[in-house]
Motif scaffolding. Structure first.
Motif, PDB file in Angstrom:
ATOM      1  N   LEU A  14       0.837  -1.195   0.000  1.00 13.22           N
ATOM      2  CA  LEU A  14       0.000   0.000   0.000  1.00 13.22           C
ATOM      3  C   LEU A  14       0.872   1.245   0.000  1.00 13.22           C
ATOM      4  CD1 LEU A  14      -2.551  -0.977   2.808  1.00 13.22           C
ATOM      5  CD2 LEU A  14      -2.895  -1.169   0.331  1.00 13.22           C
ATOM      6  N   PRO A  15       0.324   2.387  -0.427  1.00 10.31           N
ATOM      7  CA  PRO A  15       1.072   3.636  -0.263  1.00 10.31           C
ATOM      8  C   PRO A  15       1.564   3.783   1.161  1.00 10.31           C
ATOM      9  CG  PRO A  15      -0.847   4.016  -1.619  1.00 10.31           C
ATOM     10  CD  PRO A  15      -0.956   2.593  -1.123  1.00 10.31           C
ATOM     11  N   ALA A  16       2.805   4.211   1.330  1.00  8.14           N
ATOM     12  CA  ALA A  16       3.479   4.119   2.623  1.00  8.14           C
ATOM     13  C   ALA A  16       2.847   4.958   3.707  1.00  8.14           C
ATOM     14  CB  ALA A  16       4.952   4.502   2.469  1.00  8.14           C
ATOM     15  N   ASP A  17       2.055   5.970   3.341  1.00 14.88           N
ATOM     16  CA  ASP A  17       1.424   6.781   4.373  1.00 14.88           C
ATOM     17  C   ASP A  17      -0.024   6.377   4.623  1.00 14.88           C
ATOM     18  OD1 ASP A  17       0.468   7.631   1.976  1.00 14.88           O
ATOM     19  OD2 ASP A  17       0.823   9.764   2.304  1.00 14.88           O
ATOM     20  N   THR A  18      -0.440   5.207   4.099  1.00 14.70           N
ATOM     21  CA  THR A  18      -1.786   4.702   4.344  1.00 14.70           C
ATOM     22  C   THR A  18      -1.864   4.107   5.743  1.00 14.70           C
ATOM     23  OG1 THR A  18      -2.034   4.153   2.001  1.00 14.70           O
ATOM     24  CG2 THR A  18      -3.540   3.077   3.534  1.00 14.70           C
ATOM     25  N   PRO A  19      -2.910   4.432   6.539  1.00 15.00           N
ATOM     26  CA  PRO A  19      -3.062   3.777   7.837  1.00 15.00           C
ATOM     27  C   PRO A  19      -3.109   2.264   7.659  1.00 15.00           C
ATOM     28  CG  PRO A  19      -4.580   5.618   7.633  1.00 15.00           C
ATOM     29  CD  PRO A  19      -3.969   5.406   6.276  1.00 15.00           C
ATOM     30  N   ARG A  20      -2.414   1.540   8.531  1.00 15.53           N
ATOM     31  CA  ARG A  20      -2.290   0.100   8.366  1.00 15.53           C
ATOM     32  C   ARG A  20      -2.383  -0.592   9.708  1.00 15.53           C
ATOM     33  NH1 ARG A  20       0.983   2.219   5.154  1.00 15.53           N
ATOM     34  NH2 ARG A  20       1.294   0.464   3.797  1.00 15.53           N
ATOM     35  N   GLY A  21      -2.619  -1.906   9.633  1.00 14.05           N
ATOM     36  CA  GLY A  21      -2.816  -2.691  10.830  1.00 14.05           C
ATOM     37  C   GLY A  21      -1.538  -2.929  11.608  1.00 14.05           C
ATOM     38  N   PRO A  22      -1.650  -3.567  12.798  1.00 10.72           N
ATOM     39  CA  PRO A  22      -0.475  -3.828  13.631  1.00 10.72           C
ATOM     40  C   PRO A  22       0.577  -4.614  12.871  1.00 10.72           C
ATOM     41  CG  PRO A  22      -2.498  -4.281  14.834  1.00 10.72           C
ATOM     42  CD  PRO A  22      -2.893  -4.051  13.407  1.00 10.72           C
ATOM     43  N   GLY A  23       1.813  -4.121  12.954  1.00 10.00           N
ATOM     44  CA  GLY A  23       2.933  -4.833  12.348  1.00 10.00           C
ATOM     45  C   GLY A  23       3.072  -4.615  10.865  1.00 10.00           C
ATOM     46  N   GLY A  24       2.217  -3.781  10.269  1.00 10.50           N
ATOM     47  CA  GLY A  24       2.259  -3.632   8.821  1.00 10.50           C
ATOM     48  C   GLY A  24       2.893  -2.338   8.388  1.00 10.50           C
ATOM     49  N   GLY A  25       3.820  -2.435   7.429  1.00 10.43           N
ATOM     50  CA  GLY A  25       4.304  -1.266   6.732  1.00 10.43           C
ATOM     51  C   GLY A  25       5.234  -0.349   7.492  1.00 10.43           C
ATOM     52  N   VAL A  26       5.754   0.618   6.775  1.00  9.65           N
ATOM     53  CA  VAL A  26       6.657   1.625   7.311  1.00  9.65           C
ATOM     54  C   VAL A  26       6.074   2.982   6.970  1.00  9.65           C
ATOM     55  CG1 VAL A  26       9.018   2.503   7.321  1.00  9.65           C
ATOM     56  CG2 VAL A  26       8.595   0.080   6.890  1.00  9.65           C
ATOM     57  N   PRO A  27       5.421   3.670   7.895  1.00 12.79           N
ATOM     58  CA  PRO A  27       4.754   4.925   7.561  1.00 12.79           C
ATOM     59  C   PRO A  27       5.729   6.044   7.300  1.00 12.79           C
ATOM     60  CG  PRO A  27       4.662   4.539   9.919  1.00 12.79           C
ATOM     61  CD  PRO A  27       5.270   3.309   9.306  1.00 12.79           C
ATOM     62  N   VAL A  28       5.305   7.006   6.495  1.00 17.87           N
ATOM     63  CA  VAL A  28       6.071   8.225   6.308  1.00 17.87           C
ATOM     64  C   VAL A  28       6.027   9.009   7.610  1.00 17.87           C
ATOM     65  CG1 VAL A  28       6.177  10.414   5.069  1.00 17.87           C
ATOM     66  CG2 VAL A  28       5.601   8.324   3.853  1.00 17.87           C
ATOM     67  N   PRO A  29       7.168   9.523   8.113  1.00 19.78           N
ATOM     68  CA  PRO A  29       7.169  10.207   9.390  1.00 19.78           C
ATOM     69  C   PRO A  29       6.523  11.572   9.306  1.00 19.78           C
ATOM     70  CG  PRO A  29       9.296  10.434   8.365  1.00 19.78           C
ATOM     71  CD  PRO A  29       8.489   9.526   7.474  1.00 19.78           C
ATOM     72  N   ALA A  30       5.959  12.011  10.410  1.00 19.37           N
ATOM     73  CA  ALA A  30       5.487  13.383  10.486  1.00 19.37           C
ATOM     74  C   ALA A  30       6.686  14.312  10.443  1.00 19.37           C
ATOM     75  CB  ALA A  30       4.693  13.589  11.777  1.00 19.37           C
ATOM     76  N   ALA A  31       6.460  15.538   9.971  1.00 20.86           N
ATOM     77  CA  ALA A  31       7.556  16.495   9.857  1.00 20.86           C
ATOM     78  C   ALA A  31       8.221  16.707  11.203  1.00 20.86           C
ATOM     79  CB  ALA A  31       7.011  17.822   9.328  1.00 20.86           C
ATOM     80  N   GLY A  32       9.537  16.664  11.191  1.00 17.50           N
ATOM     81  CA  GLY A  32      10.286  16.964  12.398  1.00 17.50           C
ATOM     82  C   GLY A  32      10.512  15.784  13.320  1.00 17.50           C
ATOM     83  N   VAL A  33       9.977  14.593  12.985  1.00 14.05           N
ATOM     84  CA  VAL A  33      10.175  13.436  13.854  1.00 14.05           C
ATOM     85  C   VAL A  33      11.591  12.920  13.665  1.00 14.05           C
ATOM     86  CG1 VAL A  33       9.467  11.084  14.341  1.00 14.05           C
ATOM     87  CG2 VAL A  33       7.753  12.816  13.822  1.00 14.05           C
ATOM     88  N   PRO A  34      12.425  12.889  14.716  1.00 10.58           N
ATOM     89  CA  PRO A  34      13.812  12.461  14.551  1.00 10.58           C
ATOM     90  C   PRO A  34      13.935  10.950  14.444  1.00 10.58           C
ATOM     91  CG  PRO A  34      13.388  12.952  16.856  1.00 10.58           C
ATOM     92  CD  PRO A  34      12.130  13.310  16.107  1.00 10.58           C
ATOM     93  N   VAL A  35      14.950  10.504  13.751  1.00 17.33           N
ATOM     94  CA  VAL A  35      15.268   9.089  13.644  1.00 17.33           C
ATOM     95  C   VAL A  35      16.618   8.880  14.301  1.00 17.33           C
ATOM     96  CG1 VAL A  35      15.750   7.186  12.074  1.00 17.33           C
ATOM     97  CG2 VAL A  35      13.929   8.806  11.533  1.00 17.33           C
ATOM     98  N   ARG A  36      16.662   8.016  15.286  1.00 17.59           N
ATOM     99  CA  ARG A  36      17.901   7.806  16.023  1.00 17.59           C
ATOM    100  C   ARG A  36      18.689   6.679  15.388  1.00 17.59           C
ATOM    101  NH1 ARG A  36      17.957  12.591  18.207  1.00 17.59           N
ATOM    102  NH2 ARG A  36      16.095  13.017  19.441  1.00 17.59           N
ATOM    103  N   ALA A  37      19.835   7.011  14.866  1.00 13.15           N
ATOM    104  CA  ALA A  37      20.690   6.006  14.238  1.00 13.15           C
ATOM    105  C   ALA A  37      22.111   6.520  14.240  1.00 13.15           C
ATOM    106  CB  ALA A  37      20.234   5.715  12.807  1.00 13.15           C
ATOM    107  N   ALA A  38      23.061   5.598  14.300  1.00 12.50           N
ATOM    108  CA  ALA A  38      24.466   5.999  14.342  1.00 12.50           C
ATOM    109  C   ALA A  38      24.947   6.487  12.988  1.00 12.50           C
ATOM    110  CB  ALA A  38      25.323   4.837  14.814  1.00 12.50           C
ATOM    111  N   GLY A  39      24.330   6.020  11.919  1.00 12.62           N
ATOM    112  CA  GLY A  39      24.776   6.390  10.588  1.00 12.62           C
ATOM    113  C   GLY A  39      23.893   5.750   9.556  1.00 12.62           C
ATOM    114  N   VAL A  40      24.332   5.769   8.322  1.00 14.41           N
ATOM    115  CA  VAL A  40      23.553   5.219   7.221  1.00 14.41           C
ATOM    116  C   VAL A  40      24.451   4.301   6.401  1.00 14.41           C
ATOM    117  CG1 VAL A  40      22.259   5.750   5.129  1.00 14.41           C
ATOM    118  CG2 VAL A  40      22.069   7.261   7.106  1.00 14.41           C
ATOM    119  N   ARG A  41      23.963   3.129   6.106  1.00 15.20           N
ATOM    120  CA  ARG A  41      24.672   2.207   5.218  1.00 15.20           C
ATOM    121  C   ARG A  41      23.880   2.081   3.932  1.00 15.20           C
ATOM    122  NH1 ARG A  41      25.927  -3.420   7.696  1.00 15.20           N
ATOM    123  NH2 ARG A  41      27.333  -2.095   8.903  1.00 15.20           N
ATOM    124  N   VAL A  42      24.543   2.295   2.802  1.00 15.09           N
ATOM    125  CA  VAL A  42      23.892   2.201   1.501  1.00 15.09           C
ATOM    126  C   VAL A  42      24.589   1.130   0.664  1.00 15.09           C
ATOM    127  CG1 VAL A  42      23.129   4.606   1.540  1.00 15.09           C
ATOM    128  CG2 VAL A  42      25.331   4.040   0.496  1.00 15.09           C
TER     129      VAL A  42
END
Length: 406
Positions: free
Chosen positions: A106-134
């Motif tokens: 489904l489109p990533a910002d669609t409301p979804r059931g428990p355990g489903g999908g990766v929603p688009v974050p609201a503006a300004g929501v921080p993501v805690r991570a040491a770095g990025v691996r590509v």
């Protein structure tokens, strides 16, 4: 009341609207309307304007032919919350997709059931991570020499290799329908990753490009460079804020006037990315073993940043990899696959770079004619490269000392 064509072009070109958040309702004879993302609609294509029944934005009807509703200027639905980084006219907005156990992809910002999908974050929501691996990897599709490249076996090896690489963002080239289907039903992809395009759409089939991200995705976009050539991009939320990750696959020497085509493609990419704000990663198969792509784009080469400018470790090696020997015109080993960086001084640095897929199976089969390139990126606001303490999720699996830059 404005026409459906007028509404479409208003949303598509007015910078106050986010096309990725709009859905069109298409009339189907004897059936309920079909909903399609605005980004999937092709003006002048198979669907005529009179079959467009309504426009929705953020789940709200903003234009409806049947009841005479035209309130696109009277609502905040579909309005840009923050200025887009992948802006028109260079980028055409796309809708990222994530897996939902009940609804499928489904489109990533669609409301979804428990355990489903990766929603688009609201503006300004921080993501805690040491770095990025590509990770970038040309997966070798089955369009040529199909009787010599053992695609059925190789295709089944790729998901495990990708999972083991443990990348936050994966860029694949030469993705065909069968490989896309394999990836979309792979449990770890469904559990944690957002894909850059509609799985039922034409983008992957036409360009062979696919981005997968387990970082939250804010935007997606594509720019067509020519037949079967494109630039696809995501804006992901990293610890340092929004990060643009773009992927491409430039013309090879198998193409007529391949070098001239690559030069033209690089020029268009440089022009388009010049208008993209903030830190940027461009990765993919550049089909050029020299310094030309990085120089033309004004970007830094992550491999050279880790290993030094004199390290020419190839990602395409006909002398080692029999699959590369099948397609090579010259027999020359080259570093065709790159991860290029554009960032303010010190904000984004390559802390490690390794090859992936450079070891064959016991019977000598490689996953692709190219080796993948995995790059670990680290930075903080002061520009000091962060120390990385290996964990189960950050340890470099199978890392060879000469290639890890440590």
């Amino acid at each position: 009341m404005r026409t459906s064509e007028e509404i479409y072009h208003r949303v598509r070109w007015d910078p106050r609207f986010d096309p990725a958040r709009f859905v069109l309702g298409i009339n189907q004879r004897g059936a309920p309307p079909e909903r399609i993302p605005l980004s999937a609609f092709v003006p002048g294509g198979d669907i005529p304007w009179h079959r467009v029944l309504f426009f929705e934005a953020d789940g709200e009807v903003v234009w409806d032919r049947s009841v005479g509703v035209d309130r696109i200027d009277a609502t905040d639905a579909g309005r840009v919350r923050e200025p887009r980084r992948l802006r028109a006219p260079f980028f055409t907005a796309r809708t990222p997709y994530a897996w939902d156990e009940a609804g499928g992809w489904l489109p990533a910002d669609t409301p979804r059931g428990p355990g489903g999908g990766v929603p688009v974050p609201a503006a300004g929501v921080p993501v805690r991570a040491a770095g990025v691996r590509v990770l970038t990897w040309n997966a070798l599709w089955d369009r040529y020499d199909s009787d010599r490249i053992d695609t059925a076996r190789r295709r089944l090896l790729l998901p495990a290799a990708l999972e083991d690489a443990d990348a936050d963002v994966i860029a694949l080239q030469e993705v065909e329908a069968e490989l896309l289907a394999v990836l979309l039903r792979t449990p770890w992809v469904r559990e944690a990753y957002t894909v850059s395009a509609d799985p039922a759409g034409r983008d992957v089939a036409e360009s062979g490009l696919l981005l997968l991200s387990r970082l939250p995705v804010r935007e997606a976009g594509v720019h067509v460079l020519g037949p079967h050539k494109a630039l696809t991009a995501l804006v992901v939320e990293s610890a340092g804020g929004p990060l643009v990750v773009a992927a491409t696959h430039l013309s090879s020497d198998h193409s007529e006037n391949g070098p001239a085509r690559r030069e033209a493609e690089l020029t268009r990419i440089a022009e388009g990315l010049a208008g993209v704000e903030g830190d940027l990663i461009l990765l993919g198969d550049f089909n050029d073993g020299g310094p030309g792509p990085a120089r033309a784009l004004g970007m830094r080469d992550a491999w050279s940043e880790v290993h030094g400018p004199g390290d020419a470790t190839p990602t395409f090696d006909p002398g080692v990899n029999p699959l590369a020997a099948v397609s090579s015109l010259s027999g020359r080993a080259s570093r065709l696959d790159r991860v290029l960086l554009r960032a303010d001084a010190g904000r984004l640095r390559a802390a490690g770079a390794v090859l992936v897929g450079d070891t064959p199976t016991p019977d000598g089969l490689y996953i692709s004619d190219h080796f993948g390139v995995s790059v670990e990126l680290r930075a903080d606001e002061s520009g000091r490269v962060l120390a990385v303490r290996p964990t189960a999720r950050t340890a470099w699996r199978g890392c060879r000392r000469r290639r890890c830059g440590r």
